[in-house]
Structure formats: C-alpha cells, structure tokens
Scaffold this active site. Sequence first.
Site, PDB file in Angstrom:
ATOM      1  N   ASP A   1      55.639  43.591  57.160  1.00 34.96           N
ATOM      2  CA  ASP A   1      55.082  42.687  58.161  1.00 34.96           C
ATOM      3  C   ASP A   1      55.691  41.294  58.025  1.00 34.96           C
ATOM      4  O   ASP A   1      56.210  40.919  56.962  1.00 34.96           O
ATOM      5  CB  ASP A   1      53.558  42.618  58.060  1.00 34.96           C
ATOM      6  CG  ASP A   1      53.076  42.126  56.701  1.00 34.96           C
ATOM      7  OD1 ASP A   1      53.638  42.563  55.680  1.00 34.96           O
ATOM      8  OD2 ASP A   1      52.131  41.317  56.655  1.00 34.96           O
TER       9      ASP A   1
ATOM     10  N   GLU B   1      50.766  42.030  54.049  1.00 38.66           N
ATOM     11  CA  GLU B   1      50.946  41.025  53.008  1.00 38.66           C
ATOM     12  C   GLU B   1      50.767  39.619  53.555  1.00 38.66           C
ATOM     13  O   GLU B   1      50.238  38.747  52.881  1.00 38.66           O
ATOM     14  CB  GLU B   1      52.331  41.164  52.374  1.00 38.66           C
ATOM     15  CG  GLU B   1      52.489  40.414  51.045  1.00 38.66           C
ATOM     16  CD  GLU B   1      52.864  38.941  51.192  1.00 38.66           C
ATOM     17  OE1 GLU B   1      52.678  38.173  50.226  1.00 38.66           O
ATOM     18  OE2 GLU B   1      53.329  38.535  52.291  1.00 38.66           O
TER      19      GLU B   1
END
Length: 377
Positions: free
Chosen positions: A68, A133
């Site tokens: 991400d 994250e």
Amino acid sequence: MSAVFDLACELISRRSVTPDDAGCQALIAARLTQAGFRCEHLRFGEVDNLWATHGSGGPLLVFLGHTDVVPSGPVENWQGDPFEPVVRDGRLYGRGAADMKSGVAAMVVALEAFVTRHPHHRGRVGLLLTSDEEGPANLDGVRRVAEHFRSTGERIDWCVVGEPSSKERLGDLIRVGRRGSLSGTLVVRGVQGHVAYPEKARNPIHAFAPALAELAAERWDEGNQDFPPTSFQVSNLNAGTGANNVIPGTLTALINFRYSTASSAQDLRARTEAILDRHGLDWQVDWSLSGEPFLTPPGGAVREAVVAACRELCGIAPEESTGGGTSDGRFIAPLGAEVVELGPVNATIHKVDECVAVDDLEKLPSLYLAVCERLLG
C-alpha cells in the site's frame, strides 16, 4: 531494463492506496508460486496479506514489506501522473517508488534468484506483505498476521524490513531497532461558564497549564547506548466552544511518548497519571500502545549479515541506528525475531514527485540476495 525495474514499474502503476492492494500481491504470488514458493493469502477485513515461503524446517529468514501507499495529493502538483512510472535524470518517479514498491520488487527478485541458485538451501526463506502499513490503524495488517503466527506456532528467526532506511546513498544507514510509541487521549474536565464570572466556573485550560509544563520538562529517562532519551510531545490541544465569552468545560490533549528500552509503557503511564493527580485535575486518559521498543543487538546474525552486505556491495559501513518512527518490524520482533531494516534513500517518501535512483533500484536485489546467502546459502 531489468527484472527489478520492470516489476517496480508494474507495482507503481497500481493505485494501491491504503488499504487497497490493487492486485499487487496476486501478481507477486503468481511469480513466487512459479519459483516454487508456497503462497498463502491472509485477508483480514479489508486488508490483504501475503505469506510466501520456500524450504523446510528452520531457521526462518523473512523479508517484510507493504504494497500500500499513501495518497498522492493533488495530481497537478506532480510533474506527471503519480501512478504512471517515469524515468527522468536517472530517477524512477511515482507514488511508492521509494516507500516501498522498489523494496518489494527487489525482495521478490532477490528471492527468485536465491532459490534458483540454492534450490536445497537450509531452513526456510519467506516474504510477508501487507496492504495496511500506511493506514492509521494497522489492525488487520502485520499486527494481525503476527497474532495468526502465534496461534499456529510459526517462529521467525530473522527479519529484514525493506523500508527506505538510507539517508543520502544506498546502504549508509540501517535500522537495528525502533523506539516504542505510546499515545494517549487526555481529557481534563472543568466547569463551563461565562468569562465575566470566573468564580462560577473552572477553566480546564488554566488548570492543565501547570501540569503540562511539568510533563514537558520531565526527564523520563536518560536513554542508553542504543537509544536516545524518551521524548514526550503534545500533538493536539483543543478546548472552547468557539465563542470568546465562554469558559470551556473540557480540554482534550493528544499526547505521545517515543520511548526507549530504558523505560516501560506501564511506568510512563503511571508517572503521567501521578503528575495529573498531583495538580488536582479531574482527568481521564485513554492509552494506546502501537508498539514496544525493540533492538537487534550487535553480533546478531541478521545485523551482521546486513552490515557485511552494505560494506561489500555499497562500499560503506552503515550507520546502525534506532532512530525514526515506527515500522511493521515492531510486530515481528515480539515473536522472538532479530529485525533489521534496509532499503533505499528516504528523502522523497510521502512527498510530491517521490522517486528512487535507478542505480539504487538495480543494486538493491543484490543486497537482499547477499543477506540470504550469508544466512541460508
């Protein structure tokens, strides 16, 4: 140009803004399955996590990363489309170029090369990726995977996190530990009233000011040879109704400790609450611990392997640091793993026109491969 360059570009072109993986992990799983890895997709809530391993028995070396990225912000501020990778002046531009799709691509290419060279390597080598994250919660990412590993008895011996750790040139700094992060939402209650009649009210701003001064001046610890002293910060302070003739009834402060192994979260909470009590405040704190401090000490196998790889391939003895914020390594270290972070230069992470030097991108798989060979080859 190369396998790692092509894969990095393919990943950057996918708009995987937290917690959307946008197919990055499926692409990687297909490649690693073809290379002989066993791939398991661990989806929790809206978060995709990929767990891929090769080999059997122990020890287990894991590369840890995330697919991400943070939002790009206004596209017009970029020189081009943030999700259309482009090379200019020897740098690859795009959201996630440094944080951390180059690192992920390098890990994948290094792992493919390692199992090709060493099909019968000792122990196991693995890759753990999450799409959560960069988000604020991290509840269903590596934290949740770590809980899954505890329930299944999975033990990780060594972990290399691909976060962009370098400062000015590849390999000049590695993270060998991180401080813990303890946050609190503090509410101080007073009595609302008219500013012309303060005797009929109790201003929580005035009441809190002496306690805040003491909290800010407190020496929480002296740190140690591996960590700086613990720091205390107020990141938000809010009170008031919006009117200038009303004494507010409550004050809310967001506080944070970045703390070393010289302190514990329990002790910091207790000392904070004692200061609030000493000033006679009507208070409430909701505490949130996002991660305990961890350290891979000198002599640790993965720390030595990473340092040796940087010296050999980058021609530099890396600074071995515990600075910076937090990383997902904080969830892996409590499993008993030695954790070290090694990745590209972090100068442009989360910024407009994020980029990575193409030369660094091309060299990064060799660094990860060298660590694999030193530990499991």
